[in-house]
Design an enzyme around this catalytic site. Structure first.
Site, PDB file in Angstrom:
ATOM      1  N   ASP A 353       0.754  -1.268  -0.171  1.00 27.73           N
ATOM      2  CA  ASP A 353      -0.216   0.057   0.050  1.00 27.73           C
ATOM      3  C   ASP A 353       0.978   1.254   0.093  1.00 27.73           C
ATOM      4  O   ASP A 353       2.000   1.024   0.112  1.00 27.73           O
ATOM      5  CB  ASP A 353      -0.807  -0.079   1.302  1.00 27.73           C
ATOM      6  CG  ASP A 353      -0.260   0.064   2.483  1.00 27.73           C
ATOM      7  OD1 ASP A 353       1.124   0.124   2.557  1.00 27.73           O
ATOM      8  OD2 ASP A 353      -0.848   0.082   3.518  1.00 27.73           O
ATOM      9  N   ASP A 355       1.507   4.654   2.264  1.00 20.20           N
ATOM     10  CA  ASP A 355       0.922   5.152   3.702  1.00 20.20           C
ATOM     11  C   ASP A 355       1.447   6.748   3.765  1.00 20.20           C
ATOM     12  O   ASP A 355       2.583   7.095   3.283  1.00 20.20           O
ATOM     13  CB  ASP A 355       1.720   4.511   4.846  1.00 20.20           C
ATOM     14  CG  ASP A 355       1.274   2.909   4.652  1.00 20.20           C
ATOM     15  OD1 ASP A 355       0.142   2.720   5.017  1.00 20.20           O
ATOM     16  OD2 ASP A 355       2.468   2.420   4.467  1.00 20.20           O
ATOM     17  N   ASP A 443      -3.205   4.524   2.578  1.00 21.97           N
ATOM     18  CA  ASP A 443      -3.781   4.945   3.937  1.00 21.97           C
ATOM     19  C   ASP A 443      -3.313   6.209   4.329  1.00 21.97           C
ATOM     20  O   ASP A 443      -2.291   6.609   4.146  1.00 21.97           O
ATOM     21  CB  ASP A 443      -2.843   4.048   5.023  1.00 21.97           C
ATOM     22  CG  ASP A 443      -3.446   2.728   5.319  1.00 21.97           C
ATOM     23  OD1 ASP A 443      -4.458   2.496   4.701  1.00 21.97           O
ATOM     24  OD2 ASP A 443      -2.612   1.718   5.639  1.00 21.97           O
TER      25      ASP A 443
HETATM   26  N1  DCT Z   1       2.890  -0.546  11.748  1.00 16.48           N
HETATM   27  C1  DCT Z   1       3.258  -0.920  13.197  1.00 16.48           C
HETATM   28  N2  DCT Z   1       2.575  -2.149  13.629  1.00 16.48           N
HETATM   29  C2  DCT Z   1       1.593  -2.494  13.032  1.00 16.48           C
HETATM   30  C3  DCT Z   1       1.361  -2.294  11.691  1.00 16.48           C
HETATM   31  C4  DCT Z   1       2.072  -1.123  11.058  1.00 16.48           C
HETATM   32  O1  DCT Z   1       4.027  -0.450  13.781  1.00 16.48           O
HETATM   33  N3  DCT Z   1       1.035  -3.868  13.636  1.00 16.48           N
HETATM   34  C5  DCT Z   1       3.434   0.707  11.250  1.00 16.48           C
HETATM   35  C6  DCT Z   1       4.924   0.026  10.439  1.00 16.48           C
HETATM   36  C7  DCT Z   1       4.690   0.504   9.191  1.00 16.48           C
HETATM   37  C8  DCT Z   1       3.742   1.342   9.061  1.00 16.48           C
HETATM   38  O2  DCT Z   1       3.028   1.175  10.164  1.00 16.48           O
HETATM   39  C9  DCT Z   1       2.921   1.013   7.757  1.00 16.48           C
HETATM   40  O3  DCT Z   1       2.459  -0.349   7.824  1.00 16.48           O
HETATM   41  P1  DCT Z   1       2.306  -1.087   6.558  1.00 16.48           P
HETATM   42  O4  DCT Z   1       2.032  -0.339   5.452  1.00 16.48           O
HETATM   43  O5  DCT Z   1       1.560  -2.297   6.800  1.00 16.48           O
HETATM   44  O6  DCT Z   1       3.729  -1.698   6.513  1.00 16.48           O
HETATM   45  P2  DCT Z   1       4.933  -1.275   5.305  1.00 16.48           P
HETATM   46  O7  DCT Z   1       6.274  -1.290   5.959  1.00 16.48           O
HETATM   47  O8  DCT Z   1       4.756   0.055   4.801  1.00 16.48           O
HETATM   48  O9  DCT Z   1       4.999  -2.429   4.336  1.00 16.48           O
HETATM   49  P3  DCT Z   1       4.501  -2.299   2.769  1.00 16.48           P
HETATM   50  O10 DCT Z   1       5.717  -2.001   2.056  1.00 16.48           O
HETATM   51  O11 DCT Z   1       3.996  -3.799   2.673  1.00 16.48           O
HETATM   52  O12 DCT Z   1       3.300  -1.410   2.753  1.00 16.48           O
HETATM   53 MG    MG Z   2       2.839   0.101   3.464  1.00 12.56          MG
END
Ligand code: DCT
Ligand code: MG
Length: 519
Positions: A353, A355, A443
């Site tokens: 995604d 963010d 997000d």
């Molecule tokens: N986060 C966290 N604890 C979680 C979920 C998310 O601290 N249980 C934080 C860390 C990364 C951020 O939020 C964004 O989450 P994701 O989009 O799920 O992670 P990402 O590292 O951006 O992975 P991706 O590249 O797959 O989007």
């Molecule tokens: Mg992400």
């Protein structure tokens, strides 16, 4: 006065001088390339070229080139080596590497930058080593000669912290063969809701990603946190057999395969996966064609845009989304600060995604209305495919949460946006023929200005890094850190911060850059 014209370098030297990693040519065989014997012209010098930060391809190229020019270049570091050549490493980095490898080296050893070797290649003979070639060893690194005028470089092995917030973890993973295995095992434990075993494997993967060298013998895991017990057995098996039987068993396991498939649908978590698995479903078409199942709005969108969402987001697509977000947000709140967080901020080139964290220095009522207005605009423009707006439950002076996994209380929206391909730099996108747009998970998080640094730290990740920095705060500093604030339990006060650097400083931690948080 006209500058003297530089002679163009011969092709091989142009390649040698190019500091970036060379483009990999397809490998012809998997067998190690035997280097052709060359006449050694310069008997006094024995070179070793460090692969760390240089990469295999460039190292092989430089070794071959130097040998052709009559230099003696060793494949392995041995007692006979007189010169270590490195690229993008300081002297301390090289010493640290030697230390981790537990390699003894002569005190006469020269540590040189690759620029020296390149000049030698140009001159066709060894050139004088000057200060600009010599790698600098920072103060604090000392080594005293032992009775045999040999020194073990340098003295004690630098301890690797058990906390990933005290390690630098870039995307340059030298141990992927092991980390891939541990990630499968960790995921399987997550699917079984076995938190303890999950942590064993997730921490092993995390520490391995931070190592500046590849583990080639199980002995090298000694003294490295989280690589003992179960993790050590897995590493040992992979070293011996090239694969782990436990990982293979998981990959072939019905439950794991089903959970992996089901959780790849947006809106489907462990509870739903468990239910569907127990009901005997194994494929998405079985689920979609079943008339008795009820799906949430989220899951309906998940099925509808499944192919786009599993194909992951490329950086060019994330950049295009970023422009969409900026246009919409700044239309309503011109002074808003918008930061792309998550994996893309850590330097990843793909993500599941995109963010974003949004804040505004002028705290006004408008702030609360921003996300609804943005959503409204995208709806009118036909760009909104799915939206879940979560209202804020944020209280200003609440003591931060002790739970290291708790999400925050900010207003946020989980979206699926329709990204027109015409907005993406086409050379870099994964555009499919005939398709004019792609569904992308986005997000948006809106936070008060005084929380911005904390929210940024929290939303940058990685997940393991976040867990560890919170655990570190609580276990080592008696502080509570979450996405809103940092609370000192001893002093019974909040520690404000305007930047991530300040938060690290409050915690007594060296600053770790976002691209070093890929733990
Ligand atoms: N986060 C966290 N604890 C979680 C979920 C998310 O601290 N249980 C934080 C860390 C990364 C951020 O939020 C964004 O989450 P994701 O989009 O799920 O992670 P990402 O590292 O951006 O992975 P991706 O590249 O797959 O989007
Ligand atoms: Mg992400």
């Amino acid at each position: 006065m006209a500058e003297p014209q530089q002679q163009p370098l011969p092709m091989d030297l142009q390649q040698a001088a190019c500091s970036g990693p060379l483009k990999k040519r397809p490998r012809q065989t998997d067998a190690p390339v035997a280097s052709t014997p060359h006449n050694i012209k310069f008997q006094d010098l024995v070179l070793f070229i460090l692969e760390k930060k240089m990469g295999t391809t460039r190292r092989t190229f430089l070794m071959e080139l130097a040998r052709r020019k009559g230099f003696r270049v060793e494949n392995e570091l041995s007692d006979s080596v007189t010169h270590i050549v490195a690229e993008n490493n300081s002297g301390s980095d090289v010493l640290e590497w030697l230390q981790v490898q537990k390699i003894k080296a002569s005190s006469q050893l020269e540590l040189l930058d690759v620029s020296w070797l390149i000049e030698c290649m140009g001159a066709g003979k060894p050139v004088e080593m000057t200060g600009k070639h010599q790698l600098v060893v920072e103060r604090g690194f000392s080594a005293s000669p032992d009775p045999g005028h040999q020194m073990t470089l340098p003295l004690p092995v630098k301890k690797i912290s058990p906390y990933s917030c005290q390690r630098r973890t870039t995307l340059n993973n030298q141990n992927q063969i092991f980390t891939d295995a541990f990630e499968v095992l960790a995921e399987d434990c997550e699917f079984r809701e076995n938190e303890m075993s999950y942590l064993v494997f997730a921490r092993a993967a995390s520490v391995l990603k931070s190592l500046p060298f590849t583990i080639i013998s199980v002995k090298e895991t000694e003294g490295i946190p989280w690589l003992q017990g179960k993790a050590r057995c897995v590493i040992e098996e992979i070293i011996e057999d090239g694969e782990s039987s436990e990982v293979n068993a998981v990959l072939n396991n019905e439950r794991y395969k089903s959970f992996k498939l089901f959780t790849s649908i947006f809106g489907v978590g462990l509870k739903t996966s468990e239910k569907w698995f127990r009901m005997g479903f194994r494929t998405l078409s079985q689920i979609q064609s079943n008339k008795s199942l009820k799906f949430t709005h989220m899951q309906k969108a998940g099925f509808l845009y499944y192919e786009d969402l599993v194909s992951r987001v490329a950086r060019a697509e994330a950049e295009a989304v970023s422009l969409l977000v900026q246009e919409a947000v700044w239309a309503f709140l011109p002074d808003a600060i918008i930061t792309m967080t998550g994996g893309f901020r850590r330097g990843k080139n793909v993500g599941h995604d995109v963010d974003f964290l949004i804040t505004s220095p002028e705290s006004t009522e408008d702030e609360e209305q921003l996300l609804p207005k943005v959503i409204n605009l995208w709806e009118k423009e036909g760009l909104l495919l799915y939206c879940d707006l979560v209202e804020s439950t944020f209280e200003k002076f609440r003591i931060p949460s002790r739970n290291v996994d708790t999400l925050d209380h900010f207003q946020k929206c989980f979206l699926i946006l329709k990204l027109p391909y015409e907005r993406v730099d086409s050379a870099k996108s994964s555009q499919q023929e005939g398709k004019t747009w792609k569904a992308i998970r986005v997000d948006l998080v809106m936070c008060p200005y005084q929380c911005y640094a904390f929210a940024l730290l929290g939303w940058t990740g990685s997940r393991q890094f976040e867990r560890d920095i919170r655990r570190y705060a609580s276990h080592e500093r008696k502080m509570i850190l979450d996405n809103h604030a940092l609370y000192d339990k001893t002093e019974r006060m909040f520690l404000p911060a305007e930047s991530e650097e300040e938060i690290f400083a409050h915690l007594g931690l060296d600053y770790i850059e976002p691209w070093e948080r890929n733990a």
